[in-house]
Design an enzyme around this catalytic site. Structure first.
Site, PDB file in Angstrom:
ATOM      1  N   ASP A  84      27.510  22.791 -37.364  1.00 49.44           N
ATOM      2  CA  ASP A  84      28.055  23.546 -35.960  1.00 49.44           C
ATOM      3  C   ASP A  84      28.824  22.570 -35.150  1.00 49.44           C
ATOM      4  OD1 ASP A  84      28.481  25.628 -34.388  1.00 49.44           O
ATOM      5  OD2 ASP A  84      26.360  25.467 -33.551  1.00 49.44           O
ATOM      6  N   HIS A  85      29.708  22.721 -34.646  1.00 50.88           N
ATOM      7  CA  HIS A  85      30.541  21.878 -33.798  1.00 50.88           C
ATOM      8  C   HIS A  85      30.431  20.322 -34.075  1.00 50.88           C
ATOM      9  CE1 HIS A  85      31.455  24.778 -30.822  1.00 50.88           C
ATOM     10  NE2 HIS A  85      30.219  25.390 -31.154  1.00 50.88           N
ATOM     11  N   HIS A 207      31.715  32.448 -31.356  1.00 48.43           N
ATOM     12  CA  HIS A 207      30.511  31.606 -30.819  1.00 48.43           C
ATOM     13  C   HIS A 207      29.781  32.345 -29.666  1.00 48.43           C
ATOM     14  CE1 HIS A 207      30.965  27.587 -33.004  1.00 48.43           C
ATOM     15  NE2 HIS A 207      31.995  28.438 -33.473  1.00 48.43           N
ATOM     16  N   GLY A 209      27.188  33.895 -29.437  1.00 48.96           N
ATOM     17  CA  GLY A 209      27.014  35.384 -30.002  1.00 48.96           C
ATOM     18  C   GLY A 209      25.692  35.787 -28.980  1.00 48.96           C
ATOM     19  N   THR A 232      20.772  30.691 -29.097  1.00 46.31           N
ATOM     20  CA  THR A 232      19.794  31.109 -27.955  1.00 46.31           C
ATOM     21  C   THR A 232      19.072  32.129 -27.973  1.00 46.31           C
ATOM     22  OG1 THR A 232      21.424  29.926 -26.607  1.00 46.31           O
ATOM     23  CG2 THR A 232      19.909  31.075 -25.398  1.00 46.31           C
TER      24      THR A 232
HETATM   25  P1  13P Z   1      24.478  30.917 -28.462  1.00 42.20           P
HETATM   26  O1  13P Z   1      23.229  29.768 -28.111  1.00 42.20           O
HETATM   27  O2  13P Z   1      25.089  31.259 -27.105  1.00 42.20           O
HETATM   28  O3  13P Z   1      23.853  32.121 -29.196  1.00 42.20           O
HETATM   29  O4  13P Z   1      25.663  30.140 -29.374  1.00 42.20           O
HETATM   30  C1  13P Z   1      25.389  29.719 -30.589  1.00 42.20           C
HETATM   31  C2  13P Z   1      26.666  28.966 -31.168  1.00 42.20           C
HETATM   32  O5  13P Z   1      27.875  29.620 -30.660  1.00 42.20           O
HETATM   33  C3  13P Z   1      26.384  28.165 -31.935  1.00 42.20           C
HETATM   34  O6  13P Z   1      27.894  27.399 -32.207  1.00 42.20           O
END
Ligand code: 13P
Length: 287
Positions: A84-85, A207, A209, A232
């Site tokens: 991720d990222h 992203h 979400g 989150t």
């Molecule tokens: P949240 O933590 O806001 O759900 O975002 C997750 C995310 O986009 C991971 O790349």
């Protein structure tokens, strides 16, 4: 069953639903997400940020854990292990570790450099059978100490990056990571619509979400979002359930301090959150 994310996302795009990417933080997270996906017969993507990867003992440790659990729990639904990222260096580390999917977040580079680095990584990833996500337009909020402003992506830049052959495209549409502030203006469906018109069948990624109202998520899916990232909300659900257990003094009763008991309510809370999201995204029964 560990696979790249390509096929599951193409099916989602064609079927007008989305696959959830749930970020993992440790063994409990991984087990909860894998078991929920199997129970609901849903494809799933396990997101691993560079920070979480480091925390868990490196990408190789993460990949080994997921592969072992996949076998141990006889997981038959499609599962992708996805960076991720990712930074440029992080992408290569995950490729070496055996991940089935990577995200190269070149959104902070000038478009020319984002294009050059993305092109190289697309070639490497595809030669090895991995899927690759790219990003255009910074996604707001804070993640792993990186603060993004939250901007709407330029549909023409989205088309330029999509044309490089990436398998999924994250485009900022006013979404942010973490909790949404009370004065958040909501998703820009106008931008999303323009991006989808330019990028056609490309699966788009939403992203941030967590905390987006359900109706907005559903609308985003109708406008071409095929992957929604959630981190989150699982963290908040885990923390809340754990706090209740401790505040009720349950860790002080009998062997309630045993981590298998102490972490059980949090584990169940992650499972419940993942189930709710999979139902909302429409991926249940789509494995
Ligand atoms: P949240 O933590 O806001 O759900 O975002 C997750 C995310 O986009 C991971 O790349």
């Amino acid at each position: 069953m560990l696979v790249s994310a390509t096929e599951m996302l193409q099916k989602a795009k064609a079927g007008h639903y989305a696959v959830g990417q749930f970020n993992i933080n440790n063994l409990e997270w991984t087990k909860a997400i894998l078991q929920t996906a199997q129970e609901l017969n849903s494809p799933v993507i396990l997101g691993v940020s560079e920070g979480a990867g480091k925390y868990m003992g490196g990408f190789r440790t993460v990949q080994a854990m997921v592969e072992a659990m996949d076998k141990e729990f006889k997981i038959t639904v499609p599962v992708a292990t996805h960076l991720d990222h990712g930074t440029y260096e992080g992408c290569y580390k995950c490729i070496k570790a055996g991940f089935t999917s990577i995200m190269f977040d070149g959104s902070h580079y000038a478009i020319e450099e984002n294009v050059a680095k993305t092109t190289e990584l697309v070639n490497v990833a595809h030669a090895l059978g991995l899927s690759i996500e790219a990003e255009v337009g910074a996604i707001g909020g804070e993640e792993d100490g990186v603060i993004g402003k939250g901007e709407c992506a330029d549909p023409d830049e989205c088309k330029a990056i999509a044309d490089l052959g990436v398998d999924m495209l994250a485009a900022g549409i006013g979404n942010i990571h973490g909790k949404y502030p009370a004065d958040w203006e909501g998703l820009s469906f106008e931008t999303l619509d323009a991006i989808q018109k330019k990028t056609g069948t490309m699966p788009l990624v939403l992203h941030g979400g967590s905390g987006i109202p359900e109706e907005m998520v559903k609308k985003a899916i109708t406008l071409g979002v095929s992957k929604v990232n959630v981190n989150t909300e699982c963290q908040l659900a885990f923390a809340d359930a754990t706090r209740k257990y401790v505040e009720a003094g349950k860790d002080l009763e009998g062997k309630g301090f045993d981590p298998r008991k102490l972490l059980a309510p949090g584990f169940e809370a992650i499972k419940a959150t993942v189930k709710d999201k999979m139902e909302l995204f429409g991926s249940v029964g789509k494995a």
